[in-house]
Design an enzyme around this catalytic site. Structure first.
Site, short mmCIF file in Angstrom:
data_model
loop_
_atom_site.label_atom_id
_atom_site.label_comp_id
_atom_site.label_asym_id
_atom_site.label_seq_id
_atom_site.Cartn_x
_atom_site.Cartn_y
_atom_site.Cartn_z
CD GLU A 1 -1.67 -6.33 5.27
OE1 GLU A 1 -1.04 -6.88 4.34
OE2 GLU A 1 -1.92 -5.12 5.28
CB CYS B 1 -0.98 -0.04 1.16
SG CYS B 1 -2.34 1.12 0.95
CG HIS C 1 -3.98 -3.40 3.02
ND1 HIS C 1 -2.91 -3.00 3.79
CD2 HIS C 1 -4.56 -2.27 2.56
CE1 HIS C 1 -2.85 -1.68 3.81
NE2 HIS C 1 -3.84 -1.21 3.06
#
Lengths: 205, 251
Positions: free
Chosen positions: A187, A81, A185
């Site tokens: 994660e 990001c 993202h």
């Protein structure tokens, strides 16, 4: 010494990133320590907040040279990001110059006819435009979780390995030698996102 | 294309989920981690945890819940209920939350939206707004709908966007628990006013209601509370129905 350093730029969601990488390799550390970073086999640069904030923190913590040296060493780096956006020369979001590892700039997502809200927030398809080890086991147009108001526009389109479509088609992932970066993202992108951490961990060993 | 999001909301009381789901494959419907994993396997797009105790002890257990859930479920997590300060918010983010919703505290002191947004980024700040229709206007309520304000909801939504909120969670108190559909008139009005995502809440009783909120209310996401918890519908059923009706959904 850790296998993987997660760069502590003071303002990022490094806790979520750590929890994801923990699943594949517990030998990781959130750090801004030169020795720990230099001795790691891989570096992750997470990013939440703004490019100016992150660049200021990088400057205050004397991390700029460490990142550039790590890149020169040829060891894998994964940027996420805002961590991706700071690799560029400049950003419309702020006034501070970026690291300039990638030629090009970061631009505001256009609000076409007010049909597209900014930030671009939610799950969107990632079109894989080039093969990369980081996407091993992931098929094209898999959904990933995005949250951003600015997008990366590299001068050299050859480094783009993934794109997404939101008001315009935009760069969503790049690879330049040992440098990997994604706008979304991983994660926060469920099992497909975790695959990226699993792949990154394979790339360092 | 960006997909519309389906977001289950879990009410947490002293570390346990109340109003849990009744699906047969859930062993302990009160265990937040088990429920979060279940919803994740059902391809929920995000999760919301609402702290309904909001006592000091309740808060501590909520932090543990967030820590545990964020270690096993890798989708965005929002935490709300009783967040009053930047420090409250920091604790939640460090525990593993990705977003924090602000409701009553933002009405009392709107600067908290700006402060949190500057500190952590707008994407972390969800403005939760409870409204009730009065005549031609929608009025904002606080404290779980107990206290009436004199704030017009259509002005307040614009305000929170300018203050730095990254998303709005809009609950129609008239529709909440009614099972007769979302307030699509309100949703559409708000979606035309603001340029940040809006999550629709309150009123779902059938699949058609969810479709209508996304299609006619132009909502970006749906908060699925009782319709999913009571086992009336699974997230999968919801998603399959919406896909059939040409809504962009992640499977």
């Amino acid at each position: 010494m850790p296998d993987i350093s997660i760069l502590n730029t003071k303002s990022a969601n490094f806790h979520s990133v750590k929890k994801a990488i923990d699943l594949y390799n517990k030998q990781n550390i959130i750090t801004s320590d030169i020795n720990e970073i230099n001795n790691s086999k891989g570096l992750i640069i997470p990013g939440v907040s703004s490019t100016d904030t992150v660049m200021q923190n990088i400057k205050d913590l004397n991390l700029e040279k460490i990142i550039l040296d790590f890149y020169s060493s040829g060891k894998p780096i994964l940027c996420i990001c805002v961590g991706m956006q700071i690799l560029f020369e400049n950003s419309e979001e702020g006034v501070k110059p970026g690291l300039g590892i990638i030629e090009g700039s970061v631009k505001k997502i256009p609000k076409l006819k007010n049909k597209f809200k900014v930030p671009h927030m939610g799950w969107n398809q990632l079109e894989l435009v080039k093969e990369s080890e980081i996407f091993k086991g992931i098929s094209t147009n898999t959904n990933f979780y995005f949250v951003h108001s600015y997008f990366c526009d590299p001068l050299d389109e050859e480094i783009i390995i993934g794109k997404t479509n939101y008001s315009i088609q935009m760069c969503a992932a790049i690879q330049k030698n040992n440098l990997l970066a994604v706008q979304f993202h991983p994660e926060k992108s469920g099992k497909d996102g975790l695959k990226i951490y699993e792949n990154f961990n394979k790339m360092i060993s | 294309m960006l997909t519309k999001r389906i977001i289950p909301c879990l009410d947490i009381d002293k570390g346990r989920v109340v109003k849990g789901v009744n699906f047969i494959n859930i062993k302990d419907a009160g265990d937040p981690t088990e429920l979060a994993e279940f919803y994740n396997s059902e391809v929920a797009d995000e999760l919301v945890f609402l702290d309904i105790t909001a006592t000091h002890e309740g808060r501590k257990t909520l932090i543990d819940v967030v820590k545990k859930v964020s270690s096993v479920v890798f989708i965005p997590l929002t935490v709300g209920g009783g967040i009053r300060t930047i420090n409250d918010m920091r604790i939640m983010l460090e525990a593993g939350a990705d977003k924090v919703s602000l409701n009553s505290s933002a009405i009392k002191n709107s600067a908290i939206i700006t402060d949190c947004s500057k500190e952590f980024g707008a994407q972390c700040v969800v403005s939760a707004i409870d409204v009730k229709k009065e005549g031609d206007d929608w009025i904002v309520y606080t404290h779980g709908g107990r206290n009436k304000t004199n704030i017009n909801a259509l002005e307040w939504v614009k305000n929170v966007e300018e203050l730095g909120a990254g998303e709005i969670l809009l609950t129609s108190m008239d529709k909440d628990g009614s099972n007769n559909g979302y307030d699509n008139e309100l949703l559409e009005k708000v979606n035309n006013i603001v340029n940040i995502p809006v999550i629709a809440s309150g009123g779902a009783g059938s699949l058609k209601h969810l479709y209508e909120a996304l299609k006619f209310g132009k909502a970006d996401a749906i908060l699925a509370a009782s319709i999913c918890h009571f086992g009336i519908l699974s997230i999968k059923e919801v998603k399959n129905y919406l896909i059939k009706n040409k809504i962009n959904i992640r499977l």
